[in-house]
Motif scaffolding. Structure first.
Motif, short mmCIF file in Angstrom:
data_model
loop_
_atom_site.label_atom_id
_atom_site.label_comp_id
_atom_site.label_asym_id
_atom_site.label_seq_id
_atom_site.Cartn_x
_atom_site.Cartn_y
_atom_site.Cartn_z
N LEU A 67 38.83 40.26 46.73
CA LEU A 67 38.31 41.63 46.64
C LEU A 67 39.31 42.47 45.83
O LEU A 67 40.49 42.54 46.18
CB LEU A 67 38.14 42.21 48.04
N PHE A 68 38.83 43.08 44.75
CA PHE A 68 39.71 43.80 43.82
C PHE A 68 39.40 45.28 43.76
O PHE A 68 38.23 45.69 43.63
CB PHE A 68 39.54 43.25 42.39
N ASP A 69 40.44 46.11 43.84
CA ASP A 69 40.33 47.48 43.40
C ASP A 69 40.08 47.45 41.89
O ASP A 69 40.38 46.44 41.22
CB ASP A 69 41.64 48.20 43.72
N ILE A 70 39.58 48.54 41.33
CA ILE A 70 39.33 48.57 39.88
C ILE A 70 40.44 49.27 39.12
O ILE A 70 41.07 48.70 38.23
CB ILE A 70 37.95 49.21 39.58
N GLY A 71 40.73 50.52 39.46
CA GLY A 71 41.74 51.28 38.72
C GLY A 71 43.14 50.72 38.88
O GLY A 71 43.63 50.55 39.99
N ARG A 72 43.78 50.41 37.77
CA ARG A 72 45.13 49.86 37.67
C ARG A 72 45.26 48.46 38.27
O ARG A 72 46.37 47.97 38.47
CB ARG A 72 46.17 50.81 38.28
N VAL A 73 44.13 47.83 38.52
CA VAL A 73 44.12 46.42 38.90
C VAL A 73 43.26 45.65 37.89
O VAL A 73 43.68 44.62 37.36
CB VAL A 73 43.59 46.21 40.33
N VAL A 74 42.07 46.17 37.62
CA VAL A 74 41.17 45.55 36.63
C VAL A 74 41.14 46.38 35.35
O VAL A 74 41.25 45.84 34.25
CB VAL A 74 39.75 45.40 37.21
N LEU A 75 40.99 47.68 35.50
CA LEU A 75 40.97 48.59 34.35
C LEU A 75 42.19 49.50 34.40
O LEU A 75 42.52 50.04 35.46
CB LEU A 75 39.70 49.44 34.36
N PHE A 88 32.24 53.42 33.20
CA PHE A 88 32.87 52.09 33.15
C PHE A 88 31.89 50.95 33.37
O PHE A 88 32.14 49.85 32.92
CB PHE A 88 34.08 52.00 34.09
N SER A 89 30.78 51.22 34.04
CA SER A 89 29.81 50.15 34.27
C SER A 89 29.16 49.70 32.97
O SER A 89 28.69 48.55 32.87
CB SER A 89 28.75 50.58 35.28
N VAL A 90 29.16 50.56 31.97
CA VAL A 90 28.63 50.21 30.65
C VAL A 90 29.76 49.74 29.73
O VAL A 90 29.67 48.69 29.09
CB VAL A 90 27.89 51.41 30.03
N ALA A 91 30.84 50.52 29.67
CA ALA A 91 31.94 50.22 28.75
C ALA A 91 32.61 48.89 29.05
O ALA A 91 33.12 48.23 28.13
CB ALA A 91 32.96 51.35 28.77
N TYR A 92 32.63 48.50 30.32
CA TYR A 92 33.33 47.27 30.71
C TYR A 92 32.40 46.31 31.45
O TYR A 92 32.82 45.58 32.34
CB TYR A 92 34.56 47.61 31.56
N ALA A 93 31.14 46.31 31.04
CA ALA A 93 30.13 45.50 31.73
C ALA A 93 30.50 44.02 31.74
O ALA A 93 30.30 43.32 32.74
CB ALA A 93 28.77 45.70 31.09
N GLY A 94 31.04 43.51 30.65
CA GLY A 94 31.39 42.09 30.57
C GLY A 94 32.45 41.70 31.59
O GLY A 94 32.30 40.72 32.32
N LEU A 95 33.51 42.48 31.67
CA LEU A 95 34.59 42.19 32.60
C LEU A 95 34.11 42.31 34.05
O LEU A 95 34.43 41.48 34.90
CB LEU A 95 35.76 43.14 32.36
N LEU A 96 33.32 43.34 34.32
CA LEU A 96 32.85 43.58 35.68
C LEU A 96 31.78 42.58 36.12
O LEU A 96 31.49 42.49 37.32
CB LEU A 96 32.31 45.02 35.80
N SER A 97 31.24 41.82 35.18
CA SER A 97 30.22 40.84 35.53
C SER A 97 30.77 39.70 36.39
O SER A 97 30.00 38.94 36.99
CB SER A 97 29.56 40.27 34.26
N HIS A 98 32.09 39.58 36.47
CA HIS A 98 32.69 38.55 37.32
C HIS A 98 32.50 38.87 38.81
O HIS A 98 32.62 37.97 39.64
CB HIS A 98 34.19 38.42 37.03
N PHE A 99 32.20 40.13 39.13
CA PHE A 99 32.07 40.54 40.53
C PHE A 99 30.63 40.43 41.00
O PHE A 99 29.71 40.94 40.35
CB PHE A 99 32.57 41.97 40.71
N ARG A 100 30.44 39.79 42.14
CA ARG A 100 29.10 39.65 42.70
C ARG A 100 28.54 41.01 43.10
O ARG A 100 27.35 41.28 42.93
CB ARG A 100 29.12 38.70 43.90
N THR A 101 29.38 41.86 43.66
CA THR A 101 29.03 43.22 44.02
C THR A 101 30.24 44.11 43.78
O THR A 101 31.37 43.69 44.05
CB THR A 101 28.61 43.33 45.51
N VAL A 102 29.99 45.30 43.27
CA VAL A 102 31.05 46.30 43.15
C VAL A 102 30.74 47.40 44.17
O VAL A 102 29.74 48.11 44.05
CB VAL A 102 31.12 46.90 41.73
N PHE A 103 31.57 47.50 45.19
CA PHE A 103 31.40 48.51 46.23
C PHE A 103 32.03 49.81 45.74
O PHE A 103 33.22 49.85 45.44
CB PHE A 103 32.03 48.07 47.54
N LEU A 104 31.23 50.86 45.68
CA LEU A 104 31.66 52.14 45.13
C LEU A 104 31.68 53.19 46.23
O LEU A 104 30.68 53.37 46.95
CB LEU A 104 30.70 52.58 44.02
#
Length: 208
Positions: free
Chosen positions: A14-22, A126-142
């Motif tokens: 389970l990954f945070d997004i800011g400063r971990v993925v983006l 970010f869901s558009v700008a980084y769609a490829g990278l975020l596609s690795h996640f089955r679900t993104v909990f917001l």
């Protein structure tokens, strides 16, 4: 305390997004807004606080327009919603160095999920700008969608229940110590991320 990881010690990452993925930089927003308002970025940075409006924006209690109206008052600048939005989205500076191949390798071995304290404006960006990278996640909990934000206990409980595995079998990555402590308090294993190297070391320990 860093968890003792080994192959088969966790079932889910389970990954945070800011400063971990983006990578993000709030200074980018301050620079943009200051340029539009004709003032110094440091002036705005000194007035910017994580207040109730900020937190309510992150749990979907207020919309972008209400958040920008509060910024207009707290920062003391007369910018349009469009100008605020452009600067607000400028905080995203790209992928964290080296994270893309790590996520790809990990996703081939086990389920990946993301959990981010974020707001509707940033999600739309970010869901558009980084769609490829975020596609690795089955679900993104917001936080703005589930109405709960880290480090509140209920936020972790919600995510664990939705994933459907015991908290102790989930390894969580976040850059903020408070969020790491909150996750551990709810039974998750957790890694405090200061650079992508921390993620790489954990994956190596897991045999990925």
């Amino acid at each position: 305390m860093t968890p003792q990881l080994s192959p088969n010690s966790v079932d889910v990452l389970l990954f945070d997004i800011g400063r971990v993925v983006l990578d993000i930089s709030l200074d980018k927003a301050m620079t943009h807004w200051a340029r539009q308002a004709g003032c110094a970025p440091a002036d705005l940075a000194g007035r910017f606080v994580v207040d109730d409006s900020y937190k309510h924006h992150e749990i979907g209690r207020i919309d972008d327009a209400a958040f920008f109206a509060n910024l207009r008052q707290s920062l003391g600048v007369e910018l349009t919603d469009a100008q605020f939005l452009e600067g607000w989205n400028a905080i995203f500076t790209g992928e964290m160095p080296g994270i893309a191949p790590l996520l790809a390798a990990a996703a081939a071995r086990m389920p990946l999920y993301a959990f981010s304290n974020t707001n509707p404006a940033h999600v739309a960006h970010f869901s558009v700008a980084y769609a490829g990278l975020l596609s690795h996640f089955r679900t993104v909990f917001l936080s703005s969608s589930i109405g709960l934000r880290k480090p509140d206990a209920a936020a972790y409980d919600h995510v664990v229940e939705a994933i459907g595995v015991p908290a102790s079998r989930i390894l969580f990555f976040d850059d903020l110590a408070a969020n790491i402590e909150g996750a551990r308090g709810r039974g998750l294993q957790a890694i405090h991320v200061t650079s992508t190297d921390d993620v790489a070391r954990a994956l190596t320990a897991l045999g990925i």
